[in-house]
Design a protein around this motif. Structure first.
Motif, PDB file in Angstrom:
ATOM      1  N   ARG A 179       0.823  -1.198   0.000  1.00 60.08           N
ATOM      2  CA  ARG A 179       0.000   0.000   0.000  1.00 60.08           C
ATOM      3  C   ARG A 179       0.863   1.256   0.000  1.00 60.08           C
ATOM      4  N   LEU A 180       0.431   2.221  -0.763  1.00 57.78           N
ATOM      5  CA  LEU A 180       1.126   3.504  -0.789  1.00 57.78           C
ATOM      6  C   LEU A 180       0.890   4.222   0.530  1.00 57.78           C
ATOM      7  N   GLN A 181       1.953   4.820   1.050  1.00 56.43           N
ATOM      8  CA  GLN A 181       1.877   5.532   2.319  1.00 56.43           C
ATOM      9  C   GLN A 181       2.393   6.960   2.148  1.00 56.43           C
ATOM     10  N   ARG A 182       1.849   7.822   2.958  1.00 53.02           N
ATOM     11  CA  ARG A 182       2.367   9.191   3.058  1.00 53.02           C
ATOM     12  C   ARG A 182       2.939   9.356   4.459  1.00 53.02           C
ATOM     13  N   ILE A 183       4.217   9.740   4.510  1.00 52.64           N
ATOM     14  CA  ILE A 183       4.897   9.915   5.792  1.00 52.64           C
ATOM     15  C   ILE A 183       5.132  11.401   6.027  1.00 52.64           C
ATOM     16  N   HIS A 184       4.481  11.940   7.021  1.00 48.98           N
ATOM     17  CA  HIS A 184       4.701  13.336   7.421  1.00 48.98           C
ATOM     18  C   HIS A 184       5.887  13.365   8.387  1.00 48.98           C
ATOM     19  N   LEU A 185       6.836  14.227   8.102  1.00 54.28           N
ATOM     20  CA  LEU A 185       8.063  14.267   8.896  1.00 54.28           C
ATOM     21  C   LEU A 185       8.398  15.705   9.273  1.00 54.28           C
ATOM     22  N   ASP A 186       8.643  15.890  10.555  1.00 53.39           N
ATOM     23  CA  ASP A 186       8.997  17.212  11.092  1.00 53.39           C
ATOM     24  C   ASP A 186      10.286  17.049  11.892  1.00 53.39           C
ATOM     25  N   ILE A 187      11.370  17.676  11.412  1.00 55.32           N
ATOM     26  CA  ILE A 187      12.671  17.538  12.063  1.00 55.32           C
ATOM     27  C   ILE A 187      13.070  18.876  12.678  1.00 55.32           C
ATOM     28  N   ARG A 188      13.476  18.829  13.946  1.00 50.37           N
ATOM     29  CA  ARG A 188      13.906  20.030  14.659  1.00 50.37           C
ATOM     30  C   ARG A 188      15.303  19.805  15.219  1.00 50.37           C
ATOM     31  N   ALA A 189      16.128  20.829  15.153  1.00 50.38           N
ATOM     32  CA  ALA A 189      17.508  20.715  15.646  1.00 50.38           C
ATOM     33  C   ALA A 189      17.790  21.797  16.669  1.00 50.38           C
ATOM     34  N   GLY A 190      18.469  21.417  17.739  1.00 48.42           N
ATOM     35  CA  GLY A 190      18.934  22.388  18.714  1.00 48.42           C
ATOM     36  C   GLY A 190      17.881  22.961  19.614  1.00 48.42           C
ATOM     37  N   GLU A 191      16.707  22.325  19.670  1.00 50.87           N
ATOM     38  CA  GLU A 191      15.672  22.831  20.569  1.00 50.87           C
ATOM     39  C   GLU A 191      14.920  21.646  21.151  1.00 50.87           C
TER      40      GLU A 191
END
Length: 216
Positions: free
Chosen positions: A116-128
């Motif tokens: 199945r096709l998937q959509r991956i939401h990704l939020d990357i934060r650095a230094g906090e």
């Protein structure tokens, strides 16, 4: 498992949010250029394609996400199985490229051979750090204004760290360029000496040859 080649190469900013598409058990990787001694957090959420509604919906039960983080020296900083959504953390102990790989497992509801096709939401934060979680923990110790000020100072410190890291990279690049230019100059000088030496040798050889043949 199907492995997907590295997707993007980013110089990590304090905040980067995007989404990508993948099939079940298909690995997607990203390269993040991270300064040394930097705390990095990533939040993800999986959605599955529904052919009936022609849209993405919440994933089927049993779906999870393997998250692996390695350095360019193949040092494993994180390897953990999460649920369909979650947050992962790691700290970069040395500056350079860090590879973040995401791979979903299969579900019991998936037919053999079906991906199945998937959509991956990704939020990357650095230094906090996670502001909401940290605020909840520090609620009895400091007021909200003080905590936000500390959070702002953390962001400023991360920006300065990123600037120093980029400055160091520029210095290394400049030194490499100067070394290359110097090598090219010396090689050209050596070639000139070789040509002159060969010319003198040829002239002497021809002179000796003509004198031996009594042509001069």
């Amino acid at each position: 498992m199907r492995v997907q080649a590295i997707l993007v190469c980013l110089s990590l900013s304090p905040l980067a949010a995007f989404y990508l598409h993948a099939g079940e058990e298909e690995q997607k990787c990203l390269i993040e250029d991270v300064p040394g001694d930097t705390w990095v957090a990533g939040t993800f959420k999986i959605q599955q394609w529904d052919p009936g509604s022609h849209g993405f919906r919440e994933p089927a039960p049993g779906l999870g996400m393997w998250v692996t983080v390695t350095t360019y020296r193949d040092e494993v900083l994180l390897s953990k199985l999460f649920g369909p959504e979650g947050t992962f953390y790691f700290t970069s102990y040395s500056p350079g490229e860090h590879i973040i790989c995401l791979e979903s497992n299969s579900t019991r509801l998936t037919l053999p051979g079906e991906r199945r096709l998937q959509r991956i939401h990704l939020d990357i934060r650095a230094g906090e750090h996670d502001l909401d979680a940290a605020m909840a923990q520090a609620k009895d110790k400091v007021n909200e204004v003080t905590f936000k000020l500390e959070h702002l100072m953390e962001q400023i410190e991360q920006i300065l760290k990123e600037q120093n890291y980029q400055r160091d990279r520029e210095e290394i690049f400049r030194m490499t360029s100067e070394d290359t230019n110097s090598s090219v100059l010396w090689w050209a000088f050596a070639q000139t000496l070789i040509f002159i030496s060969v010319g003198i040798f040829q002239m002497k050889y021809l002179k000796d040859f003509f004198m031996a043949k009594k042509l001069v």
